[in-house]
Design a protein around this motif. Sequence first.
Motif, PDB file in Angstrom:
ATOM      1  N   UNK A 126       0.847  -1.193   0.000  1.00 53.25           N
ATOM      2  CA  UNK A 126       0.000   0.000   0.000  1.00 53.25           C
ATOM      3  C   UNK A 126       0.884   1.245   0.000  1.00 53.25           C
ATOM      4  N   UNK A 127       1.971   1.194   0.762  1.00 53.09           N
ATOM      5  CA  UNK A 127       2.888   2.341   0.826  1.00 53.09           C
ATOM      6  C   UNK A 127       3.558   2.596  -0.522  1.00 53.09           C
ATOM      7  N   UNK A 128       3.887   1.529  -1.264  1.00 57.75           N
ATOM      8  CA  UNK A 128       4.457   1.739  -2.603  1.00 57.75           C
ATOM      9  C   UNK A 128       3.451   2.450  -3.503  1.00 57.75           C
ATOM     10  N   UNK A 129       2.209   2.024  -3.470  1.00 54.08           N
ATOM     11  CA  UNK A 129       1.161   2.679  -4.265  1.00 54.08           C
ATOM     12  C   UNK A 129       1.000   4.125  -3.806  1.00 54.08           C
ATOM     13  N   UNK A 130       1.067   4.347  -2.496  1.00 49.09           N
ATOM     14  CA  UNK A 130       0.955   5.708  -1.954  1.00 49.09           C
ATOM     15  C   UNK A 130       2.072   6.610  -2.470  1.00 49.09           C
ATOM     16  N   UNK A 131       3.254   6.056  -2.647  1.00 48.05           N
ATOM     17  CA  UNK A 131       4.369   6.866  -3.146  1.00 48.05           C
ATOM     18  C   UNK A 131       4.072   7.361  -4.557  1.00 48.05           C
ATOM     19  N   UNK A 132       3.526   6.495  -5.404  1.00 48.57           N
ATOM     20  CA  UNK A 132       3.148   6.922  -6.758  1.00 48.57           C
ATOM     21  C   UNK A 132       2.036   7.976  -6.697  1.00 48.57           C
ATOM     22  N   UNK A 133       1.053   7.758  -5.829  1.00 47.03           N
ATOM     23  CA  UNK A 133      -0.046   8.719  -5.704  1.00 47.03           C
ATOM     24  C   UNK A 133       0.439  10.059  -5.169  1.00 47.03           C
ATOM     25  N   UNK A 134       1.377  10.038  -4.242  1.00 44.50           N
ATOM     26  CA  UNK A 134       1.918  11.276  -3.685  1.00 44.50           C
ATOM     27  C   UNK A 134       2.590  12.117  -4.769  1.00 44.50           C
ATOM     28  N   UNK A 135       3.340  11.473  -5.619  1.00 47.40           N
ATOM     29  CA  UNK A 135       4.002  12.186  -6.725  1.00 47.40           C
ATOM     30  C   UNK A 135       2.947  12.782  -7.659  1.00 47.40           C
ATOM     31  N   UNK A 136       1.917  12.012  -7.958  1.00 47.04           N
ATOM     32  CA  UNK A 136       0.852  12.505  -8.840  1.00 47.04           C
ATOM     33  C   UNK A 136       0.125  13.684  -8.209  1.00 47.04           C
ATOM     34  N   UNK A 137      -0.125  13.603  -6.906  1.00 50.17           N
ATOM     35  CA  UNK A 137      -0.773  14.718  -6.216  1.00 50.17           C
ATOM     36  C   UNK A 137       0.097  15.970  -6.256  1.00 50.17           C
ATOM     37  N   UNK A 138       1.392  15.801  -6.088  1.00 52.97           N
ATOM     38  CA  UNK A 138       2.314  16.950  -6.158  1.00 52.97           C
ATOM     39  C   UNK A 138       2.300  17.567  -7.546  1.00 52.97           C
ATOM     40  N   UNK A 139       2.330  16.722  -8.573  1.00 53.03           N
ATOM     41  CA  UNK A 139       2.269  17.231  -9.952  1.00 53.03           C
ATOM     42  C   UNK A 139       0.979  18.001 -10.169  1.00 53.03           C
ATOM     43  N   UNK A 140      -0.106  17.452  -9.677  1.00 51.61           N
ATOM     44  CA  UNK A 140      -1.416  18.095  -9.828  1.00 51.61           C
ATOM     45  C   UNK A 140      -1.450  19.439  -9.111  1.00 51.61           C
ATOM     46  N   UNK A 141      -0.904  19.457  -7.905  1.00 50.66           N
ATOM     47  CA  UNK A 141      -0.871  20.695  -7.106  1.00 50.66           C
ATOM     48  C   UNK A 141      -0.023  21.753  -7.812  1.00 50.66           C
ATOM     49  N   UNK A 142       1.107  21.344  -8.380  1.00 49.61           N
ATOM     50  CA  UNK A 142       1.965  22.298  -9.085  1.00 49.61           C
ATOM     51  C   UNK A 142       1.264  22.883 -10.300  1.00 49.61           C
ATOM     52  N   UNK A 143       0.485  22.055 -11.002  1.00 51.57           N
ATOM     53  CA  UNK A 143      -0.234  22.542 -12.177  1.00 51.57           C
ATOM     54  C   UNK A 143      -1.372  23.473 -11.795  1.00 51.57           C
ATOM     55  N   UNK A 144      -1.890  23.331 -10.595  1.00 55.81           N
ATOM     56  CA  UNK A 144      -3.071  24.085 -10.176  1.00 55.81           C
ATOM     57  C   UNK A 144      -2.747  25.459  -9.604  1.00 55.81           C
ATOM     58  N   UNK A 145      -1.485  25.849  -9.639  1.00 57.93           N
ATOM     59  CA  UNK A 145      -1.130  27.156  -9.074  1.00 57.93           C
ATOM     60  C   UNK A 145      -1.751  28.277  -9.894  1.00 57.93           C
ATOM     61  N   UNK A 146      -2.173  29.331  -9.184  1.00 55.44           N
ATOM     62  CA  UNK A 146      -2.728  30.495  -9.856  1.00 55.44           C
ATOM     63  C   UNK A 146      -1.630  31.222 -10.614  1.00 55.44           C
ATOM     64  N   UNK A 147      -2.020  31.793 -11.731  1.00 55.24           N
ATOM     65  CA  UNK A 147      -1.082  32.555 -12.557  1.00 55.24           C
ATOM     66  C   UNK A 147      -1.445  34.027 -12.425  1.00 55.24           C
ATOM     67  N   UNK A 148      -0.425  34.875 -12.231  1.00 54.83           N
ATOM     68  CA  UNK A 148      -0.671  36.300 -12.067  1.00 54.83           C
ATOM     69  C   UNK A 148       0.206  37.103 -13.024  1.00 54.83           C
ATOM     70  N   UNK A 149      -0.318  38.243 -13.416  1.00 54.87           N
ATOM     71  CA  UNK A 149       0.408  39.212 -14.221  1.00 54.87           C
ATOM     72  C   UNK A 149       0.574  40.443 -13.345  1.00 54.87           C
ATOM     73  N   UNK A 150       1.812  40.906 -13.178  1.00 58.75           N
ATOM     74  CA  UNK A 150       2.083  42.080 -12.364  1.00 58.75           C
ATOM     75  C   UNK A 150       1.915  43.314 -13.255  1.00 58.75           C
ATOM     76  N   UNK A 151       0.989  44.181 -12.884  1.00 55.38           N
ATOM     77  CA  UNK A 151       0.736  45.422 -13.615  1.00 55.38           C
ATOM     78  C   UNK A 151       1.097  46.573 -12.681  1.00 55.38           C
TER      79      UNK A 151
END
Length: 180
Positions: A126-151
Amino acid sequence: EAEYEVQFPRSELYNFLMHLATKEIVNFNSDVANTVVSEESYRLVMRMLERVKESYQIDLRHDLDLVTRLSMHLIPLRMRMRVNVVSSNPLLEDVRHNYVLAYSMATVACSVLVDEYDSRVPADEVAYVAMYLSIALSRRRDKARDRVLIVCGSGQATSELLAYQVREAFGKHLDVVGTT
């Protein structure tokens, strides 16, 4: 045996062969897109990720890297489950305590394997599967960051300074896409 002039008992030979048979043979480089997985493994992984989606409302079914790696992980895992060989995971306690969401999701995902093979999935697996899921969650979190334009109306230097300050303060949560 010939090299060291020893005779191994048949039970040791079978034990050794069983460990070889349950080791992952496939080696990943950085390109998982060309990795071929069996249809059975793919279907199992999709069912696992569907169960995670139902329980946590987090859909990881479209993460090709996760699907491929989990599919490949199932190849030796299925063999280990059939012959009751446990693959010890030295990071089990670390994963349980530091990646609680991923471990919980992996427990839900592995319930599909329990149903499929009518056998308990050891916590190490289960922990091995969790390691793969943790990486996927991190990738997902990184993609979900808000994007801003400084004006900034004060000029380019001021807007660059402000962009730097925003990156320093909120860089983990925001992507500064530019200044104007």
